[in-house]
Design an enzyme around this catalytic site. Structure first.
Site: not given
Ligand code: FAD
Length: 281
Positions: A12, A14, A105, A212, A262
């Site tokens: 998959s 994103e 968040d 990140f 993914h």
């Protein structure tokens, strides 16, 4: 990792919702190129607190209307039950039957956490409201969630989401395959038998990745960090090294029986395609 091998491998991709019309045009091209790889679905992220909610809906609808399967992410922090009920209904009306259910968040400066505290409550709500309509994906953290009080608590909290009705999980990205293997084994010891699909972050920009990773609790191993630092602004070397390291890791994961991959595509094709081709998928 035993029971993971029972699942057919699925792939998959994103996306995040584009912020400009140019970004939206570009994403159509990216989507159409990646669609040739026949992914199980494309997922689209969701901004907690309303920032990209319409964007998620529009992007997912466009994917679905182009004839591909789309899975919106949905975070519950700061939301009311009524608000989530409306969003679920709008997705059902579009024929969408897969969803990535998250806590999310709180955006900085906001304090009203709303009617849900944790993702397991969202999963439970989705099941109560819509029965088995949605295939529910949840987030998993092989290196543990940054706010987790302990590894054991985090595992038990992950179990709550499965017990509430989640069908499968996608992991936070990681660069230590052993963390994933151990996490899956621990889940199996807890009796969890759902597919746990590794989330794969291609390496393209060291500064961004370091920032990140600090926030989301993904460890960049020292040997990778040192190499990336040594390349400085040399983007080609970063890209070549990143493709090599991530392809090797994906190969190891699939060989060991991971139930697919993914890809966090960041709305571009090249890094994902390079890894895909290296894997010979
Ligand atoms: P939870 O599963 O609720 O866990 C959050 C923390 O609370 C953990 O420390 C956990 O141990 C603890 N906890 C959980 N349940 C309980 C409980 N019942 N009692 C006590 N403690 C508990 N963010 C976005 O804003 N938009 C996105 O689209 C998005 N997509 C993501 C996709 C993936 C695959 C992943 C891995 C993350 C994504 N995120 C996204 C980030 C995610 O929202 C954050 O990591 C967030 O901090 C936690 O969300 P969660 O659903 O994992 O929360």
């Amino acid at each position: 990792m035993e029971n993971q091998q029972e699942y057919p491998q699925q792939f998959s991709f994103e996306f995040f919702p584009p912020k400009t019309p140019e970004g939206a045009d570009k994403l159509i091209k990216v989507r159409d190129t990646l669609a040739e790889l026949k992914p199980k679905y494309f997922s689209v992220t969701f901004g907690a607190g309303g920032s990209t909610q319409q964007g998620t809906f529009d992007t997912v609808t466009a994917i679905q209307q182009a004839g591909f399967s789309a899975a919106p992410h949905l975070s519950c922090v700061g939301s009311t039950k009524e608000n989530i009920r409306e969003i679920l209904k709008s997705y059902m009306d579009q024929g969408i039957n897969r969803i990535v259910a998250l806590r999310g968040d709180m955006p900085s400066g906001t304090h009203d956490i709303g009617e849900f505290r944790f993702a397991n409550e969202l999963v439970e709500f989705i099941r109560t409201e819509t029965n088995d309509h949605f295939h529910i994906e949840v987030a998993a953290y092989p290196e543990f969630h940054p706010q987790a009080s302990s590894a054991e608590d985090d595992l038990n909290n992950f179990k709550r989401k499965i017990d509430a009705g989640a069908n499968s999980a996608i992991t936070q990205y990681f660069f230590n395959p052993d963390a994933y293997f151990r996490f899956v084994d621990d889940c199996e010891d807890l009796g969890l038998t759902i597919p746990i699909v590794p989330g794969i972050m291609p390496i393209t920009n060291y500064t961004q990745l370091a920032r990140f990773s600090d926030m989301c609790g993904a460890e960049i191993p020292r040997w990778i960090r040192k190499r990336l630092e040594s390349y400085g602004d040399d983007k080609d070397s970063i890209r070549a090294f990143g493709e090599d390291v991530i392809s090797e890791m994906c190969h190891q994961l699939l060989e060991a029986g991971a139930p697919g991959l993914h890809f966090y595509t960041m709305n571009v094709t090249k890094p994902t395609l390079a890894i895909w081709n290296n894997l010979g998928l």
